[in-house]
Motif scaffolding. Structure first.
Motif: not given
Length: 500
Positions: A360-376
């Motif tokens: 992704r263009t930014r740091s993230f976790i999307n290992a299970f479809g959750e698309e967690l971003i740094v802002d969250n």
């Protein structure tokens, strides 16, 4: 169904193969044609008039007149479309909206899915996937049985997961070859859906699977449990292929091999996002996917490093280079114009254009479809700190992949400058905050069916500085990676957990 059904389908899909074969030599012409068709169809929309689409003659004039955009920049117009206005970003009225994880300013995105996008992008992608699979596997008998297609849900307001929108609008003919029943497929409660799917499909003749690896693993694990058999291959002996996408398959590959117990099982990756269908793995021996260049999508690319520096200077497909990480921009038949999708890709070939997804263009976790971003993450930590009086000095987070029961979680390594009295309560508050901030994370956490409550590991004092120093990155502008989609960084830092 007769034993010749698969061969009949194979013959019907020959035209799809002919189209795709043109990609190797005609990609630029195909893409230029797609762009001019999209501009022509949207010429009389509000967006088209504002950006003088009547005067667009080629890619170069389009790039001058139409700005690079984001969801935030298009949101006011999409909100009007959702209220029923016609001819705003796309011609006519757009009824359906795919709900996706949000931006820094919104909890969720609502992406338009027009009639044209359904037919010229999403369904065409599914058809081409099957055509390419049958070409590569002349011994296939997949249409002698059923497809287990795992989707999401949608609400009465025509907003929901893209997969649910596709199931809702699919041709009735396709329903002859798919399970579970439509009513089950569209259930919103995943725990209930998983149980009903497992029971409905247990006695069926399932030959192929389609869905996101993390969620599908949870479902087929339940099928095996109910069957009492040791492997899925014994439940469905004719199972031959899993069409997967949405999250990286690498962490799940070994688990599927063990669960299915059939070394002949085939796996085929697709790149089908809420915004469009972009790629298909057309060669089983090559992990790269072919870019689908004659759908209702026009592609542009910005080198990732340049985008991070604030540049919006894009190049069309014929301007890309192999080996460079690019942020992808799309212009679609649903009214997304020069839209930065957020994914990064790297081309491995230009003849034809083949690519791999690099992140992704930014740091993230999307290992299970959750698309967690740094802002969250930042906002969730702020809420947990406010409630507990804690102070966070440094942190990083990464996924912990599924165990044999299909369970997974996020692991947070946090160095506190002021400890909370109860770390367990801090973790609970953080988890609840993330669910409020990110609808995809909330969906994956629902009833802890797949994604379990997050885990907080308290880092010893100075841990992150020690790790940065070992990496030669202590001081200056170097930063601790906040969110990672794999465990590489986390494991390297955890090695320094012992006191000095």
């Amino acid at each position: 169904m007769s034993a010749s059904t698969t061969n009949i389908v194979r013959m019907l899909l020959r035209s799809s193969l002919g189209r795709v074969e043109r990609y190797a030599t005609g990609a630029e012409a195909l893409q230029r044609g797609v762009l001019m068709r999209l501009v022509s169809l949207a010429r009389d929309t509000e967006w088209g008039r504002e950006h003088r689409y009547a005067s667009v003659k080629d890619y170069e004039s389009f790039a001058r007149l139409c700005p690079v955009g984001s969801y935030d920049s298009l949101k006011p117009l999409i909100d009007r479309m959702r209220r029923g206005e016609s001819d705003v970003l796309w011609r006519g009225r757009v009824r359906w909206y795919a709900k996706s994880s949000g931006t820094t300013s919104d909890r969720s995105k609502f992406l338009p899915v027009s009639r044209e996008a359904l037919s010229d992008t999403h369904y065409r992608g599914g058809t081409d996937t099957v055509a390419l699979y049958l070409r590569n596997n002349p011994d296939s008998r997949m249409f002698e049985g059923k497809s287990l297609i795992l989707g999401g849900s949608h609400g009465s307001d025509n907003v929901g997961d893209l997969s649910a929108i596709l199931i809702e609008n699919i041709s009735p003919l396709v329903n002859l070859f798919r399970v579970p029943r439509k009513e089950t497929a569209l259930l919103s409660d995943f725990e209930q859906k998983r149980e009903r799917i497992a029971r409905e499909t247990l006695g069926q003749r399932v030959t192929n699977l389609s869905g996101v690896p993390s969620w599908m693993l949870s479902v087929v694990t339940r099928v095996v449990e109910l069957s009492g058999k040791p492997t899925l291959g014994e439940v469905w002996p004719e199972l031959e292929v899993f069409f997967h996408g949405g999250v990286a398959f690498t962490p799940y590959r070994q688990q599927y091999r063990q669960l299915i117990g059939n070394e002949a099982m085939r796996y085929m990756e697709t790149y089908n996002a809420s915004e469009g269908f972009f790629g298909i793995q057309d060669d089983p021996g090559d992990k790269a996917m072919s870019l689908m260049v004659d759908y209702g999508v026009f592609y542009e690319f910005i080198p990732r490093e340049e985008l991070l520096r604030g540049s919006v200077e894009a190049v069309p497909l014929w301007g890309v280079r192999e080996g460079v990480d690019y942020a992808m921009l799309i212009t679609t038949s649903a009214g997304l114009w020069r839209y930065v999708i957020g994914d990064t890709v790297r081309f491995t070939s230009r003849n034809p254009y083949k690519f791999v997804i690099t992140g992704r263009t930014r740091s993230f976790i999307n290992a299970f479809g959750e698309e967690l971003i740094v802002d969250n993450a930042e906002r969730g930590l702020a809420e947990a700190c406010l409630e507990t009086g804690a102070q966070v000095r440094e942190y990083t987070a990464a996924p912990v992949y599924m165990d044999e029961r299909g369970r997974c979680r996020h692991q947070w390594l946090i160095e506190f400058s002021k400890m909370p009295e109860d770390v367990g309560r801090f973790a609970l508050l953080l988890d609840e905050a993330l669910q409020r901030l990110n609808s995809d994370y909330e969906a994956k956490r629902s009833k802890s069916v797949t994604l379990q409550p997050l885990e907080v590991i308290v880092a010893r004092e100075g841990l992150f500085d020690h790790w940065l120093k070992s990496e030669g990155k202590l001081g200056g502008q170097h930063k601790v990676p906040r969110l990672s989609n794999d465990r590489a960084v986390m494991e390297r830092i955890l090695k320094f957990m012992q006191p000095l």
